[in-house]
Design a protein around this motif. Sequence first.
Motif, mmCIF file in Angstrom:
data_model
loop_
_atom_site.group_PDB
_atom_site.id
_atom_site.type_symbol
_atom_site.label_atom_id
_atom_site.label_comp_id
_atom_site.label_asym_id
_atom_site.label_seq_id
_atom_site.Cartn_x
_atom_site.Cartn_y
_atom_site.Cartn_z
ATOM 1 N N TRP A 45 62.117 34.794 45.359
ATOM 2 C CA TRP A 45 61.233 36.424 44.879
ATOM 3 C C TRP A 45 59.683 35.952 45.560
ATOM 4 N N GLY A 46 59.247 35.217 45.776
ATOM 5 C CA GLY A 46 57.970 34.828 46.032
ATOM 6 C C GLY A 46 57.522 35.106 47.150
ATOM 7 N N MET A 47 58.515 35.098 48.650
ATOM 8 C CA MET A 47 59.117 35.059 49.409
ATOM 9 C C MET A 47 59.252 37.084 49.982
ATOM 10 N N ALA A 48 59.984 37.392 48.690
ATOM 11 C CA ALA A 48 59.989 38.583 49.192
ATOM 12 C C ALA A 48 58.415 39.165 49.136
ATOM 13 N N VAL A 49 57.987 38.780 47.935
ATOM 14 C CA VAL A 49 56.730 39.799 47.796
ATOM 15 C C VAL A 49 55.979 39.288 48.890
ATOM 16 N N MET A 50 55.593 38.229 49.364
ATOM 17 C CA MET A 50 55.103 37.892 49.951
ATOM 18 C C MET A 50 55.084 38.467 51.783
ATOM 19 N N ALA A 51 56.160 38.418 51.707
ATOM 20 C CA ALA A 51 56.817 39.663 53.326
ATOM 21 C C ALA A 51 56.128 40.776 53.093
ATOM 22 N N VAL A 52 56.034 41.970 52.129
ATOM 23 C CA VAL A 52 55.925 43.146 52.164
ATOM 24 C C VAL A 52 55.136 43.357 53.123
ATOM 25 N N PRO A 53 55.015 44.223 54.695
ATOM 26 C CA PRO A 53 54.579 44.612 55.071
ATOM 27 C C PRO A 53 52.975 45.535 54.414
ATOM 28 N N ALA A 54 52.224 44.700 55.169
ATOM 29 C CA ALA A 54 50.129 45.438 54.576
ATOM 30 C C ALA A 54 50.178 46.743 54.374
ATOM 31 N N VAL A 55 51.341 47.325 55.391
ATOM 32 C CA VAL A 55 50.729 49.010 56.085
ATOM 33 C C VAL A 55 51.483 49.550 54.545
ATOM 34 N N THR A 56 52.083 49.047 54.070
ATOM 35 C CA THR A 56 52.360 49.733 52.597
ATOM 36 C C THR A 56 51.483 49.693 51.474
ATOM 37 N N ALA A 57 50.464 49.239 51.791
ATOM 38 C CA ALA A 57 49.221 49.110 50.335
ATOM 39 C C ALA A 57 48.241 49.870 51.482
ATOM 40 N N PRO A 58 47.725 50.723 50.636
ATOM 41 C CA PRO A 58 46.895 51.066 51.053
ATOM 42 C C PRO A 58 45.207 50.169 50.930
ATOM 43 N N ASP A 59 45.074 49.178 50.910
ATOM 44 C CA ASP A 59 43.776 48.185 50.403
ATOM 45 C C ASP A 59 44.829 46.992 51.891
ATOM 46 N N ALA A 61 43.532 44.382 51.970
ATOM 47 C CA ALA A 61 42.344 42.779 51.981
ATOM 48 C C ALA A 61 43.005 42.476 49.850
ATOM 49 N N LEU A 62 43.165 43.804 49.505
ATOM 50 C CA LEU A 62 43.359 43.426 48.014
ATOM 51 C C LEU A 62 45.019 43.358 47.683
ATOM 52 N N TRP A 63 45.734 43.627 48.976
ATOM 53 C CA TRP A 63 46.934 43.407 48.568
ATOM 54 C C TRP A 63 47.690 42.546 49.146
ATOM 55 N N ALA A 64 46.512 41.689 50.046
ATOM 56 C CA ALA A 64 46.876 40.317 50.597
ATOM 57 C C ALA A 64 46.324 38.930 49.465
ATOM 58 N N ARG A 65 46.063 39.531 48.648
ATOM 59 C CA ARG A 65 44.937 38.592 47.763
ATOM 60 C C ARG A 65 46.487 39.069 46.497
ATOM 61 N N THR A 67 49.374 39.357 46.671
ATOM 62 C CA THR A 67 51.008 38.464 47.219
ATOM 63 C C THR A 67 50.547 37.027 47.095
ATOM 64 N N ALA A 68 49.232 36.676 48.245
ATOM 65 C CA ALA A 68 48.999 35.447 48.124
ATOM 66 C C ALA A 68 48.641 35.095 46.099
ATOM 67 N N VAL A 69 48.295 35.731 45.319
ATOM 68 C CA VAL A 69 48.296 35.417 43.779
ATOM 69 C C VAL A 69 50.026 35.593 43.293
ATOM 70 N N ALA A 70 50.888 36.245 43.792
ATOM 71 C CA ALA A 70 52.340 35.972 43.323
ATOM 72 C C ALA A 70 52.448 35.190 44.400
ATOM 73 N N ALA A 71 52.602 34.836 45.327
ATOM 74 C CA ALA A 71 53.519 33.656 45.960
ATOM 75 C C ALA A 71 52.761 32.600 45.923
ATOM 76 N N GLY A 72 51.845 32.176 45.268
ATOM 77 C CA GLY A 72 51.363 30.671 44.464
ATOM 78 C C GLY A 72 52.143 30.478 43.712
ATOM 79 N N ALA A 73 51.667 32.024 42.376
ATOM 80 C CA ALA A 73 52.507 31.861 41.061
ATOM 81 C C ALA A 73 53.909 31.679 41.155
ATOM 82 N N ALA A 74 54.507 31.604 42.654
ATOM 83 C CA ALA A 74 56.352 31.490 42.513
ATOM 84 C C ALA A 74 56.530 29.920 43.102
#
Length: 192
Positions: A45-59, A61-65, A67-74
């Motif tokens: 599931w963490g890998m799935a969250v990490m793979a979401v393309p950044a183009v789907t997020a309005p920000d 930089a915030l999206w990268a942070r 997904t980093a938290v989600a992947a680290g937690a996973a």
Amino acid sequence: MHGPPLVGWLLLVLGAAGGAYCTARARAAPPGPRRAFRAEAALGWGMAVMAVPAVTAPDSALWARLTAVAAGAAALPALSVRRRAGTGGWGGHHTVEAVAMIYMSVAAVLPAPGDGAGHTGHGTGPTGPSLVLTAVLLGYFAGYAVRAGLRLVPVAAAGPAPGAVALTERPELAAACRLAMSVAMCGMLLTM
């Protein structure tokens, strides 16, 4: 995730499929190996969250942070699980996978070399020690994918075909899941 959005969506599907299979496997497992299977599901599931393309997020930089938290937690549960009997090879591979997810998450948040005042490093990719680590991880996951793929090649049947076995108890599905996750890791490392 960097790279073409189509690749990101395909990696998301691979990670989500692996996470869903491992979640079902954890639910069906006896109490002993259940914790290991849950940690494996968290990696998917963490890998799935990490793979979401950044183009789907309005920000982005915030999206990268996020997904980093989600992947680290996973990835953290995988670091705390030791190899146990009945977990289907749990151990060093999943530790490397967890470390790679944390590494990619941190690399996604940190600015590229040269960013800042000069804005000269946009899109340069990993350099120096991070390039070496990326190459080592890429080599490891490519080798693991080949090894896992060879394990799926059928050998001459030694006896009668097994009877009806639940999908969560099929060793070849667990191997196929690990193969898919390793291929997805290679894809993510290549798009860094």
